[in-house]
Design a protein around this motif. Structure first.
Motif, short mmCIF file in Angstrom:
data_model
loop_
_atom_site.label_atom_id
_atom_site.label_comp_id
_atom_site.label_asym_id
_atom_site.label_seq_id
_atom_site.Cartn_x
_atom_site.Cartn_y
_atom_site.Cartn_z
N PRO A 141 0.85 -1.19 0.00
CA PRO A 141 0.00 0.00 0.00
C PRO A 141 0.89 1.25 0.00
CG PRO A 141 -0.67 -1.53 1.74
CD PRO A 141 0.64 -2.02 1.20
N ASN A 153 -3.00 7.52 9.28
CA ASN A 153 -4.17 7.81 10.12
C ASN A 153 -3.82 8.79 11.23
OD1 ASN A 153 -5.98 6.19 8.73
ND2 ASN A 153 -5.44 4.37 9.89
N LYS A 210 0.10 2.73 7.13
CA LYS A 210 -1.34 2.97 7.34
C LYS A 210 -1.56 3.65 8.68
CE LYS A 210 -2.53 -1.19 5.00
NZ LYS A 210 -3.16 -2.50 5.18
N GLU A 242 1.67 -1.89 7.47
CA GLU A 242 0.93 -1.56 8.69
C GLU A 242 1.41 -0.23 9.28
OE1 GLU A 242 -1.80 -3.11 9.57
OE2 GLU A 242 -1.43 -4.38 7.82
#
Length: 177
Positions: free
Chosen positions: A58, A154, A150, A147
């Motif tokens: 990602p 956030n 992300k 992870e």
């Protein structure tokens, strides 16, 4: 800080999106285009790096490329040439990274690519490649990095510096292995 006078792309939030297999080809296309455009300025090597160069990771949907140059003497002229293709030069005093000259390619008010122009011999050149290659070769590291990215996106959606700083320890660990 008052951001109302900045263009939209300069203050857009950080968005980490699912992996896109088209990023690798988009990186190749950007590399080909930049080699052609920058070779008159002594650029002989351009490489796709960053998260979009790592399979199944990602990422912010922004293609990161780096180009090697002999000197920064012609950077203003080079910036003018790149501006023809919607590349925006970020002055070094704003970028705060004296080891590079930084450009952002913009389409429809959004960042689509970053160019990190570095001098020959800059240690970060090999570090960028090594990091990419180690993550491409190690699914467990790739998952851990996904992870982390992300979580940081956030936590710091509007603070690119904090987002980048949050990745530093992981990157150093990967490079040290």
């Amino acid at each position: 800080m008052e951001n109302s006078h900045w263009p939209k792309w300069a203050v857009e939030s950080i968005e980490v999106v699912p992996p896109n297999p088209d990023w690798i080809e988009a990186g190749r296309a950007e590399v080909r285009e930049l080699i052609q455009r920058l070779s008159p300025y002594g650029v002989k090597e351009v490489d796709h790096v960053g998260s979009t160069s790592i399979r199944d990771l990602p990422a912010k949907p922004i293609i990161d490329v780096m180009a090697m140059i002999q000197s920064f003497d012609e950077v203003e002229e080079l910036a003018g040439k790149l501006a023809e293709d919607d590349w925006h030069y970020v002055p070094v005093e704003l970028d705060n990274r004296p080891w590079r000259r930084f450009f952002i390619k913009v389409e429809n008010d959004r960042r689509v690519a970053h160019l990190h122009l570095m001098l020959e011999g800059e240690p970060r050149w090999e570090q960028q490649r090594l990091f990419r290659d180690r993550l491409n070769g190690n699914p467990a590291l790739r998952k851990e990095y996904a992870e982390l990215k992300k979580s940081l996106a956030n936590q710091f959606p509007d603070d690119r510096e904090a987002y980048s700083d949050g990745k530093a320890a992981f990157i150093e660990r990967v490079l040290g292995e």
